[in-house]
Design a protein around this motif. Structure first.
Motif, PDB file in Angstrom:
ATOM      1  N   LEU A 200      22.549 -13.746 -26.096  1.00 48.54           N
ATOM      2  CA  LEU A 200      23.703 -14.466 -25.560  1.00 48.54           C
ATOM      3  C   LEU A 200      25.029 -13.866 -26.020  1.00 48.54           C
ATOM      4  N   LYS A 201      25.019 -13.170 -27.140  1.00 50.37           N
ATOM      5  CA  LYS A 201      26.226 -12.449 -27.538  1.00 50.37           C
ATOM      6  C   LYS A 201      26.641 -11.457 -26.462  1.00 50.37           C
ATOM      7  N   ASP A 202      25.646 -10.891 -25.776  1.00 49.91           N
ATOM      8  CA  ASP A 202      25.905  -9.874 -24.759  1.00 49.91           C
ATOM      9  C   ASP A 202      26.063 -10.458 -23.362  1.00 49.91           C
ATOM     10  N   CYS A 203      25.129 -11.333 -22.973  1.00 51.53           N
ATOM     11  CA  CYS A 203      25.159 -11.806 -21.578  1.00 51.53           C
ATOM     12  C   CYS A 203      25.977 -13.082 -21.387  1.00 51.53           C
ATOM     13  N   LYS A 204      26.368 -13.732 -22.493  1.00 52.86           N
ATOM     14  CA  LYS A 204      27.310 -14.868 -22.506  1.00 52.86           C
ATOM     15  C   LYS A 204      26.734 -16.202 -22.039  1.00 52.86           C
ATOM     16  N   VAL A 205      25.800 -16.182 -21.070  1.00 58.07           N
ATOM     17  CA  VAL A 205      25.317 -17.449 -20.539  1.00 58.07           C
ATOM     18  C   VAL A 205      23.845 -17.359 -20.159  1.00 58.07           C
ATOM     19  N   CYS A 206      23.135 -18.437 -20.396  1.00 61.37           N
ATOM     20  CA  CYS A 206      21.750 -18.603 -19.943  1.00 61.37           C
ATOM     21  C   CYS A 206      21.728 -19.761 -18.956  1.00 61.37           C
ATOM     22  N   TYR A 207      21.089 -19.546 -17.795  1.00 60.24           N
ATOM     23  CA  TYR A 207      20.985 -20.603 -16.793  1.00 60.24           C
ATOM     24  C   TYR A 207      19.572 -21.188 -16.813  1.00 60.24           C
ATOM     25  N   SER A 208      19.500 -22.487 -16.602  1.00 60.53           N
ATOM     26  CA  SER A 208      18.213 -23.183 -16.609  1.00 60.53           C
ATOM     27  C   SER A 208      17.776 -23.502 -15.190  1.00 60.53           C
ATOM     28  N   TYR A 209      16.505 -23.249 -14.910  1.00 65.82           N
ATOM     29  CA  TYR A 209      15.947 -23.604 -13.603  1.00 65.82           C
ATOM     30  C   TYR A 209      16.088 -25.116 -13.422  1.00 65.82           C
TER      31      TYR A 209
ATOM     32  N   ASN B 247      11.248 -32.086 -22.417  1.00 68.23           N
ATOM     33  CA  ASN B 247      12.486 -31.515 -22.942  1.00 68.23           C
ATOM     34  C   ASN B 247      13.262 -30.942 -21.759  1.00 68.23           C
ATOM     35  N   ILE B 248      14.400 -31.543 -21.467  1.00 65.77           N
ATOM     36  CA  ILE B 248      15.208 -31.129 -20.324  1.00 65.77           C
ATOM     37  C   ILE B 248      16.288 -30.166 -20.799  1.00 65.77           C
ATOM     38  N   ALA B 249      16.246 -28.947 -20.312  1.00 61.60           N
ATOM     39  CA  ALA B 249      17.207 -27.924 -20.727  1.00 61.60           C
ATOM     40  C   ALA B 249      18.567 -28.175 -20.085  1.00 61.60           C
ATOM     41  N   PRO B 250      19.660 -27.925 -20.816  1.00 57.95           N
ATOM     42  CA  PRO B 250      20.995 -28.004 -20.198  1.00 57.95           C
ATOM     43  C   PRO B 250      21.095 -27.006 -19.050  1.00 57.95           C
ATOM     44  N   PRO B 251      21.857 -27.327 -18.008  1.00 58.85           N
ATOM     45  CA  PRO B 251      21.962 -26.428 -16.852  1.00 58.85           C
ATOM     46  C   PRO B 251      22.519 -25.048 -17.217  1.00 58.85           C
ATOM     47  N   LYS B 252      23.427 -25.025 -18.191  1.00 58.39           N
ATOM     48  CA  LYS B 252      24.093 -23.787 -18.589  1.00 58.39           C
ATOM     49  C   LYS B 252      24.220 -23.768 -20.103  1.00 58.39           C
TER      50      LYS B 252
ATOM     51  N   ALA C 243      21.035 -12.660 -16.450  1.00 55.78           N
ATOM     52  CA  ALA C 243      20.197 -11.809 -17.296  1.00 55.78           C
ATOM     53  C   ALA C 243      19.234 -12.604 -18.154  1.00 55.78           C
ATOM     54  N   LEU C 244      19.498 -13.883 -18.360  1.00 56.58           N
ATOM     55  CA  LEU C 244      18.666 -14.731 -19.212  1.00 56.58           C
ATOM     56  C   LEU C 244      18.532 -16.099 -18.572  1.00 56.58           C
ATOM     57  N   SER C 245      17.298 -16.596 -18.502  1.00 48.79           N
ATOM     58  CA  SER C 245      17.075 -17.925 -17.938  1.00 48.79           C
ATOM     59  C   SER C 245      16.025 -18.665 -18.756  1.00 48.79           C
ATOM     60  N   CYS C 246      15.997 -19.975 -18.577  1.00 48.32           N
ATOM     61  CA  CYS C 246      14.981 -20.811 -19.215  1.00 48.32           C
ATOM     62  C   CYS C 246      14.685 -21.980 -18.280  1.00 48.32           C
ATOM     63  N   ALA C 247      13.925 -22.959 -18.764  1.00 49.11           N
ATOM     64  CA  ALA C 247      13.572 -24.112 -17.936  1.00 49.11           C
ATOM     65  C   ALA C 247      13.229 -25.291 -18.827  1.00 49.11           C
ATOM     66  N   SER C 248      13.142 -26.440 -18.233  1.00 47.90           N
ATOM     67  CA  SER C 248      12.638 -27.617 -18.931  1.00 47.90           C
ATOM     68  C   SER C 248      11.131 -27.496 -19.104  1.00 47.90           C
ATOM     69  N   TYR C 249      10.577 -28.263 -20.035  1.00 45.64           N
ATOM     70  CA  TYR C 249       9.128 -28.226 -20.238  1.00 45.64           C
ATOM     71  C   TYR C 249       8.588 -29.597 -20.630  1.00 45.64           C
TER      72      TYR C 249
END
Length: 269
Positions: A188-197, A137-142, A117-123
């Motif tokens: 994140l309170k709701d979906c619990k996890v964000c995954y990074s591309y 800035n390298i985003a954590p995988p999870k 439900a939520l994602s991000c990426a490095s930039y």
């Protein structure tokens, strides 16, 4: 446009001037075509900014601009765009940042693959004054809610969330600064996890002397405000979290970013 694929891009503007045109172009030139760009101008007085806004909304029907009569702050402006969003996906880009041409195509496919439900990426970090890339800035995988309580690990310019999975209930909290961190904590309170591309950076953060984030020390009170107003902590607990969890984590993040940036610049050079 396919509403089930539509991405609503949220952009606040305020006297962005010459940076605005490149940011808008990086969105409208995406290889992913099902998008709308919802700009809320937060009371700009700069004629260059206003001229660019008038021209792009005349030129491209995917652009919708709302003009506010005075300045309210970026969080308020973003919420005015979110209110008008028709897309399944909500994405963010500030008026001086940029996306890679295939950001949406790759990130939406990644979200569908991960069913997240939520994602991000490095930039990439780009210095506008020197006109060169100076870091990454390298985003954590999870990224979990527990990790986010320690420090914001989601670059707002890379974040996308899925309203089909989460609902249309998320708005920037009414804080003058650090609204993005507050928003992602709530999600994140709701979906619990964000995954990074995982494969590559998908955006470019443009740093210049007027960047809000260039003075991190002055933002201490806003970080504490997030703990108090979003997480409901009392004053002492909020100060404890800031001093003993946020600051050490943030310092380690800066050290890691410095090392990653050194390797990135060296590799490019």
């Amino acid at each position: 446009m396919d509403r089930n694929r539509l991405v609503s891009v949220i952009m606040p503007t305020y006297n962005a001037g010459k940076y605005l045109a490149d940011s808008v172009s990086s969105i409208l030139d995406q290889t992913y075509l099902d998008l709308e760009l919802l700009i809320t101008d937060d009371g700009s007085t700069d004629p260059v900014t206003l001229d660019i806004l008038h021209k792009i909304e005349e030129r491209d029907s995917r652009v919708d601009v709302l003009y506010l009569d005075h300045n309210h702050g970026a969080g308020y402006a973003r919420n005015k765009s979110i209110e008008r969003a028709r897309g399944r996906y909500i994405a963010f880009c500030d008026s001086d940042d940029r996306w890679t041409p295939d950001k949406l195509e790759k990130q939406i496919a990644f979200m569908n693959q991960k069913q997240c439900a939520l994602s991000c990426a490095s930039y990439i970090i780009f210095n506008l004054n020197e006109q060169k890339s100076v870091g990454i800035n390298i985003a954590p995988p999870k990224i979990t809610f527990s990790m986010m309580k320690r420090d914001n690990k989601i670059g707002c310019l890379t974040a996308i969330y899925d309203t089909q999975l989460l609902g249309r209930k998320y708005y920037m909290p009414t804080l003058r600064k650090r609204q993005d961190w507050a928003l992602f904590l709530l999600i994140l309170k709701d979906c619990k996890v964000c995954y990074s591309y995982p494969s590559q950076p998908l955006a470019v953060y443009c740093r210049h002397k007027h960047s809000i984030s260039s003075s991190k020390i002055s933002l201490a009170k806003y970080n504490i405000a997030v703990y108090r107003s979003i997480l409901g902590y009392g004053w002492l607990k909020a100060c404890f979290y800031f001093a003993f969890l946020f600051l050490p984590t943030y310092i380690l993040k800066l050290m890691k970013r410095k090392q990653d940036s050194y390797c990135f610049v060296k590799r490019k050079g």
